[in-house]
Design an enzyme around this catalytic site. Structure first.
Site, PDB file in Angstrom:
ATOM      1  CE  LYS A  71      -4.020   1.995   0.244  1.00  0.00           C
ATOM      2  NZ  LYS A  71      -3.544   2.842  -0.887  1.00  0.00           N
ATOM      3  CE  LYS A  95       3.507   6.806   6.221  1.00  0.00           C
ATOM      4  NZ  LYS A  95       3.258   7.768   5.128  1.00  0.00           N
ATOM      5  CE  LYS A 107       4.761   7.465  -1.435  1.00  0.00           C
ATOM      6  NZ  LYS A 107       4.163   7.768  -0.123  1.00  0.00           N
ATOM      7  CB  THR A 192      -2.615  13.143   5.320  1.00  0.00           C
ATOM      8  OG1 THR A 192      -2.880  12.087   4.393  1.00  0.00           O
ATOM      9  CG2 THR A 192      -1.192  13.020   5.818  1.00  0.00           C
ATOM     10  CG  ASN A 223      -4.807  16.896   0.551  1.00  0.00           C
ATOM     11  OD1 ASN A 223      -5.821  17.541   0.835  1.00  0.00           O
ATOM     12  ND2 ASN A 223      -4.752  15.589   0.691  1.00  0.00           N
ATOM     13  CB  SER A 354      -5.801   4.631   1.945  1.00  0.00           C
ATOM     14  OG  SER A 354      -5.547   5.732   1.119  1.00  0.00           O
TER      15      SER A 354
HETATM   16  N1  GLU Z   1       0.828   8.967   0.188  1.00  0.00           N
HETATM   17  C1  GLU Z   1       0.295   8.815   1.496  1.00  0.00           C
HETATM   18  C2  GLU Z   1       1.378   8.403   2.475  1.00  0.00           C
HETATM   19  O1  GLU Z   1       2.535   8.635   2.246  1.00  0.00           O
HETATM   20  C3  GLU Z   1      -0.930   7.928   1.530  1.00  0.00           C
HETATM   21  C4  GLU Z   1      -0.709   6.500   1.123  1.00  0.00           C
HETATM   22  C5  GLU Z   1      -1.995   5.702   0.976  1.00  0.00           C
HETATM   23  O2  GLU Z   1      -3.056   6.205   1.298  1.00  0.00           O
HETATM   24  O3  GLU Z   1      -1.879   4.568   0.542  1.00  0.00           O
HETATM   25  O4  GLU Z   1       1.101   7.906   3.534  1.00  0.00           O
END
Ligand code: GLU
Length: 420
Positions: A71, A95, A107, A192, A223, A354
């Site tokens: 994810k 995370k 990613k 976030t 954002n 998410s």
């Molecule tokens: N890009 C965001 C992060 O770095 C969200 C990642 C997601 O929702 O999968 O946590």
């Protein structure tokens, strides 16, 4: 601020080593976390509106699928490279583990400046990228989301491409951060920033700080930075003394008008052109070292470095961006008694919602905004408590504590699954 020597993936490995040592893990227990499972590099060709063709490098890294599907977001930024994507993917693994949601980490990114493309070009590039990485993407495999330079519209195109490639099956769970009309979750856009606000609120409680007396400086108005600023000002009543965008920062000791600044920026204005009585223009470094209680870097990695860490005046740093503090800077801040609440905890609200979006997609049953926000808050407050507890138990800084919490889960899962 991107220097040649800085390698974010090496920084992640050093952080993992430090935490593993602090909690007494042997190398063989966690070494696998230094080896991303899969790295895909794709060449994207884009037919420009004027008929010419431009080429871009795209990436998707799957760091770990140990605890669930990979994810993590997709970044569109000229500085994207494989080491950055590897680090960002790894940070996602930690995370998701620290907030205890059933995902691994991944990613993606394209080395492109999206502001140089027309809307139609952006759509074509997104579809090319989605098609190129589609063999390794899917609701049970790897689920992208927005990150720096991408948004709900880009996720909509991504989802549409995946659905088309699946022969027309509707696969909303292949990507999160979509518009609500296509299965996006209520509350995802602000998630976030709302998570950052929750962490700041928990810090105030734990350290006996009156929110209304606190001064907060925020690097960024996107954002994450923008929503964090708005919620910290409106819900906690704290003074927001500094904000910034790509053109520079603004500072007012007595507090900025956050609402007005956000409508100025969201209307296409650049902060270098924002002028109001008592508002000073500041550089990025001046913002990071300005007088405040809480400093929130909410832009890119490698911002608080060995050069400026000695001048940071905040009592707390809350990392809304991924990787804003270098390993060297972290040591300096720690020695100076500044508490750093790390990215893998502080900005996890996005991936938590998410996760809710994906759950709703899989059920095809949708929740109210109150339900989403309430469940996210519960997870963030519990994760904050877990991290603080580990910091007390191991007499460590908060980053090491967050990695210890995550490592405990990851190592347990590795042992349970065994090696193939
Ligand atoms: N890009 C965001 C992060 O770095 C969200 C990642 C997601 O929702 O999968 O946590």
């Amino acid at each position: 601020m991107r220097d040649e020597k800085y390698n974010p993936f090496n920084e992640l490995c050093l952080t993992i080593d430090k935490a593993a040592k602090a909690c007494g893990l042997g190398k063989e227990d966690y070494e696998f976390l230094k080896h991303p499972e899969r790295e895909l590099k794709v060449a994207l060709s884009l037919r420009r509106d004027d008929g010419s063709v431009s080429y871009y490098d795209g990436y998707r890294v799957q760091h770990s699928s140990l605890c669930g599907p990979c994810k993590g977001g997709i970044r569109y930024h000229p500085g994207v490279n494989v080491d950055e994507v590897k680090a960002l993917a790894g940070w996602m693994t930690f995370k998701c583990a620290v907030v205890n949601i059933p995902y691994g980490g991944g990613k993606g990114g394209v080395a492109v400046d999206p502001s140089e493309l027309s809307e139609a070009e952006l759509e074509r590039l997104t579809r090319a990228y989605a098609a190129a990485i589609s063999p390794i993407i899917g609701p049970q495999r790897d689920i992208p989301a927005p990150d720096v330079g991408t948004n709900a519209q880009i996720m909509n195109w991504f989802m549409d491409t995946c659905s088309t490639l699946a022969g027309g099956s509707f696969v909303p769970g292949a990507v999160t951060g979509k518009d609500v009309i296509l299965g996006g979750s209520l509350g995802r856009k602000e998630a976030t920033g709302r998570g950052v606000r929750t962490v700041v609120g928990e810090i105030f409680k734990r350290y006996g700080i009156k929110p209304k007396e606190a001064v907060v400086a925020i690097q960024g108005t996107g954002n994450v930075g923008g929503v964090s600023a708005a919620l910290i000002a409106a819900e906690l009543g704290s003074t927001v003394s500094a904000m910034s965008d790509v053109s520079g920062g603004v500072y007012r000791e007595k507090g900025l008008d956050v609402k007005e600044i956000l409508s100025f920026v969201n209307g296409g204005g650049l902060l270098k052109d924002y002028s109001r009585e008592g508002v000073q223009h500041v550089t990025n470094d001046e913002l990071l070292t300005s007088e405040c209680d809480v400093l929130i870097p909410a832009a890119l990695e490698n911002q608080i470095t060995a050069e400026n860490a000695k001048d940071v005046k905040a009592r707390f740093v809350v990392e809304a961006a991924n990787g804003p503090t270098t390993v060297e800077a972290d040591v300096i801040l720690g020695e100076r008694g500044i508490k750093v609440f790390p990215d893998i905890l502080a900005n996890a609200g996005g991936v938590v919602v998410s996760y809710f979006e994906w759950v709703q997609n899989n059920m095809n049953y949708y929740w109210s905004k109150e339900e989403v926000n309430g469940k996210m808050r519960e997870i963030m407050v519990r994760a904050f408590a877990d991290v603080v507890h580990a910091a007390d138990k191991y007499s460590s800084d908060m980053r090491t504590a967050a990695y210890i919490v995550a490592l405990a889960r990851l190592v347990k899962a590795r042992k349970a699954r065994g090696f193939f």
